[in-house]
Design an enzyme around this catalytic site. Sequence first.
Site, PDB file in Angstrom:
ATOM      1  CG  ASN A  13     -12.804  10.091  17.497  1.00 56.44           C
ATOM      2  OD1 ASN A  13     -13.786   9.939  18.211  1.00 56.44           O
ATOM      3  ND2 ASN A  13     -12.371   9.151  16.661  1.00 56.44           N
ATOM      4  CD1 TRP A  14     -12.643  14.138  22.812  1.00 58.21           C
ATOM      5  CD2 TRP A  14     -14.291  14.386  24.316  1.00 58.21           C
ATOM      6  NE1 TRP A  14     -12.613  15.448  23.243  1.00 58.21           N
ATOM      7  CE2 TRP A  14     -13.616  15.631  24.163  1.00 58.21           C
ATOM      8  CE3 TRP A  14     -15.358  14.323  25.204  1.00 58.21           C
ATOM      9  CZ2 TRP A  14     -13.982  16.787  24.873  1.00 58.21           C
ATOM     10  CZ3 TRP A  14     -15.731  15.456  25.917  1.00 58.21           C
ATOM     11  CH2 TRP A  14     -15.042  16.678  25.762  1.00 58.21           C
ATOM     12  CE  LYS A  15     -10.144   6.891  18.470  1.00 61.72           C
ATOM     13  NZ  LYS A  15      -9.131   5.960  18.043  1.00 61.72           N
ATOM     14  CG  HIS A  99     -12.906   6.078  13.340  1.00 59.53           C
ATOM     15  ND1 HIS A  99     -12.286   4.950  13.827  1.00 59.53           N
ATOM     16  CD2 HIS A  99     -12.124   7.120  13.664  1.00 59.53           C
ATOM     17  CE1 HIS A  99     -11.171   5.315  14.450  1.00 59.53           C
ATOM     18  NE2 HIS A  99     -11.040   6.622  14.363  1.00 59.53           N
ATOM     19  CD  GLU A 101     -11.181   3.258  16.887  1.00 55.78           C
ATOM     20  OE1 GLU A 101     -12.084   3.959  17.366  1.00 55.78           O
ATOM     21  OE2 GLU A 101      -9.968   3.514  17.034  1.00 55.78           O
ATOM     22  CD  GLU A 171      -8.441   8.766  11.861  1.00 55.14           C
ATOM     23  OE1 GLU A 171      -7.987   9.630  12.605  1.00 55.14           O
ATOM     24  OE2 GLU A 171      -9.257   7.919  12.231  1.00 55.14           O
ATOM     25  N   GLY A 177      -3.914   4.880  17.578  1.00 48.85           N
ATOM     26  CA  GLY A 177      -3.742   4.405  18.959  1.00 48.85           C
ATOM     27  C   GLY A 177      -2.468   3.606  19.132  1.00 48.85           C
ATOM     28  CB  SER A 218      -0.160   7.748  17.095  1.00 45.19           C
ATOM     29  OG  SER A 218      -0.787   6.506  17.348  1.00 45.19           O
ATOM     30  N   GLY A 239      -7.200  11.223  18.529  1.00 51.54           N
ATOM     31  CA  GLY A 239      -7.901  10.339  19.454  1.00 51.54           C
ATOM     32  C   GLY A 239      -7.333  10.499  20.855  1.00 51.54           C
ATOM     33  N   GLY A 240      -6.365   9.652  21.201  1.00 51.24           N
ATOM     34  CA  GLY A 240      -5.822   9.612  22.558  1.00 51.24           C
ATOM     35  C   GLY A 240      -5.432  10.969  23.127  1.00 51.24           C
TER      36      GLY A 240
END
Length: 266
Positions: A13-15, A99, A101, A171, A177, A218, A239-240
């Site tokens: 997930n490159w956000k 998600h 976010e 999640e 993150g 994470s 993600g990251g």
Amino acid sequence: MKTHTSQKFVVGNWKMHTTSSEAEHLAKGIIEGFDRSEHVTVILCPPFPYLALVGEMLKGTQIALGAQNMYPDKEGAFTGEVSPTMLLDLGCKYVILGHSERRHKLGESDAFINQKVECALSAGLNAILCVGETLEQRNAKQTQAVLDSQLSQGLANVPPEFFSRLSVAYEPVWAIGNSLHHENPQQAQDALLLIRKKLSQICGDFRAQQMIVQYGGSVEPENATAYLGQHDIDGVLIGGASLKADKFLAIVHAAIAENEAEMQPV
Ligand code: PGA
């Protein structure tokens, strides 16, 4: 040996990251470093503006394209929104929905997420529904109640035949993150077991056992095996660490190794 899936899922997930040249560079690195394997399904979810670019690069590879969101209608007067028809047109097979976010920073409700899940699945996409509790909810011992409610509302009225194209990603909001959080694969397994039990109530034991249930929060090359080795964790949503080809590939390779090990007869 696990019974619920025959492959591990690794989703990047490159956000809201990358420019077009960075997206191209990242996709190239991942494509070049990934050898075909029947043990893993790899999905890249770039931002909307780069779906066409990355989708073109993924053609002929074993890596699938996914989107990070969509609007729950095929077309219409929804300025700034993107429909499932458009995603399919660009070659997307998957879409991430709900998600945290989007729930917490953009105010998406369970009812709206439910419309998206239903619309994505009826359009022919595979949906990845994200669920998870905040730290306050965990500390107040509300984890199970939150997961139950997000699942029952998010999946309300979804026709049973659609469930084969649904996966759920757990999640926990506090772990996203946040590489400083005290990682705890057993805690993730406990939550995923609650999720699978709730899914059994919603769609029956058989469908719930077949469903891909993932963990996100994470995940890094250093802890991926510990998460992927848990009984109810069929995949990871990254993600990251998905923004660096070498890190993402290390997780993909950990997933392949874990799946190979699980497929060995005991
Ligand atoms: P993270 O993000 O790996 O950076 O924690 C996961 C996600 O939000 O999907």
